[in-house]
Scaffold this motif. Structure first.
Motif, short mmCIF file in Angstrom:
data_model
loop_
_atom_site.label_atom_id
_atom_site.label_comp_id
_atom_site.label_asym_id
_atom_site.label_seq_id
_atom_site.Cartn_x
_atom_site.Cartn_y
_atom_site.Cartn_z
N GLU A 39 97.88 14.17 95.85
CA GLU A 39 97.92 13.62 97.07
C GLU A 39 96.73 14.47 97.95
O GLU A 39 95.85 13.74 98.53
CB GLU A 39 99.01 13.83 98.07
N LEU A 42 93.29 13.24 96.30
CA LEU A 42 92.90 12.15 96.82
C LEU A 42 92.71 11.92 98.15
O LEU A 42 92.10 10.67 98.52
CB LEU A 42 94.05 11.18 96.44
N ARG A 44 90.52 13.27 99.90
CA ARG A 44 89.09 13.18 100.17
C ARG A 44 88.66 14.29 101.15
O ARG A 44 87.50 13.90 101.83
CB ARG A 44 88.52 12.02 100.35
N ALA A 49 85.91 16.00 96.13
CA ALA A 49 86.74 14.64 95.92
C ALA A 49 86.06 13.42 96.21
O ALA A 49 86.43 12.42 95.63
CB ALA A 49 87.83 15.02 96.57
N ARG A 50 85.14 13.53 97.12
CA ARG A 50 84.42 12.30 97.56
C ARG A 50 83.81 11.46 96.14
O ARG A 50 83.33 10.28 96.36
CB ARG A 50 83.61 12.54 98.71
N MET A 52 84.76 11.53 93.26
CA MET A 52 85.45 11.46 92.14
C MET A 52 85.39 10.00 91.64
O MET A 52 85.48 8.96 92.46
CB MET A 52 87.14 11.63 92.56
N ARG A 54 85.98 6.09 90.68
CA ARG A 54 87.05 5.20 90.96
C ARG A 54 88.31 5.05 89.87
O ARG A 54 89.26 4.82 90.03
CB ARG A 54 86.91 3.82 91.21
N GLU A 57 90.45 8.20 89.99
CA GLU A 57 91.37 7.90 91.46
C GLU A 57 92.43 6.73 90.94
O GLU A 57 93.76 7.06 91.50
CB GLU A 57 90.40 7.25 92.52
N LEU A 60 95.13 8.00 88.59
CA LEU A 60 96.15 9.34 89.53
C LEU A 60 96.98 8.54 90.30
O LEU A 60 98.20 8.88 90.19
CB LEU A 60 95.23 9.99 90.17
N ARG A 61 96.53 7.38 91.11
CA ARG A 61 97.38 6.70 91.98
C ARG A 61 98.48 5.97 91.07
O ARG A 61 99.52 5.72 91.37
CB ARG A 61 96.60 5.63 92.70
N GLY A 113 91.03 16.12 88.13
CA GLY A 113 90.34 14.95 88.64
C GLY A 113 89.14 14.63 87.77
O GLY A 113 87.89 14.08 88.12
N ALA A 118 93.08 13.40 84.08
CA ALA A 118 94.12 12.35 84.79
C ALA A 118 94.67 11.64 83.71
O ALA A 118 95.95 11.18 83.94
CB ALA A 118 93.11 11.39 85.25
#
Length: 152
Positions: A39, A42, A44, A49-50, A52, A54, A57, A60-61, A113, A118
């Protein structure tokens, strides 16, 4: 009368392993502290992290949504941060590195990341998963060995 022939399914389809038919079987496992770390990655808040990808991301989600709770004795055989992971790619190369809850690449470390990190996160020993590489090709990654690393 129909002119249908019986078609035998190939052996690879002998067992339906779709998520709907797994019932309580879980594919990935995470500790509560790992969920908190993801969390944070993610969120950001960190400028790194910005940037990273897609795909990372999304991976990971997905793991946050579907992962079971990693507790008990079996936690030693789950790829989690601060564990040395030995893995093999379908290309034949065997590598190892320490999984870290970060985005920064460092020698001997596999950041969560990254595409590889991931993918490995939450996997268990002998589990295989597809990994999309930076060059666009896809390989299969198999976790071979998981070792706990003592904090420095």
């Amino acid at each position: 009368m129909t002119n249908a022939q019986h078609v035998r399914m190939p052996n690879s389809f002998a067992y339906d392993i779709s998520p709907e038919n797994r019932l309580n079987d879980v594919e990935f496992y995470l500790r509560p502290s790992d969920r908190t770390g993801i969390e944070s990655l993610l969120s950001r808040d960190d400028p790194a992290a910005r940037n990273m990808p897609r795909l990372v991301e999304g991976n990971l989600r997905y793991k946050m949504r579907t992962a079971g709770k990693a507790i008990g004795k079996g936690i030693d055989q789950i790829a989690l941060p601060m564990k040395r992971i030995t893995y093999a790619e379908s290309t034949g190369s065997v590598r190892k590195g320490i999984l870290t809850m970060s985005i920064a690449e460092r020698p001997g470390r596999i950041p969560v990341g990254s595409l590889l990190g991931a993918t490995l996160l939450g996997m268990s020993r002998n589990q295989k998963e597809p990994l999309k590489k930076e060059d666009g090709c896809t390989v299969i990654v198999c976790v071979m060995k998981i070792e706990t690393v003592e904090p420095v």
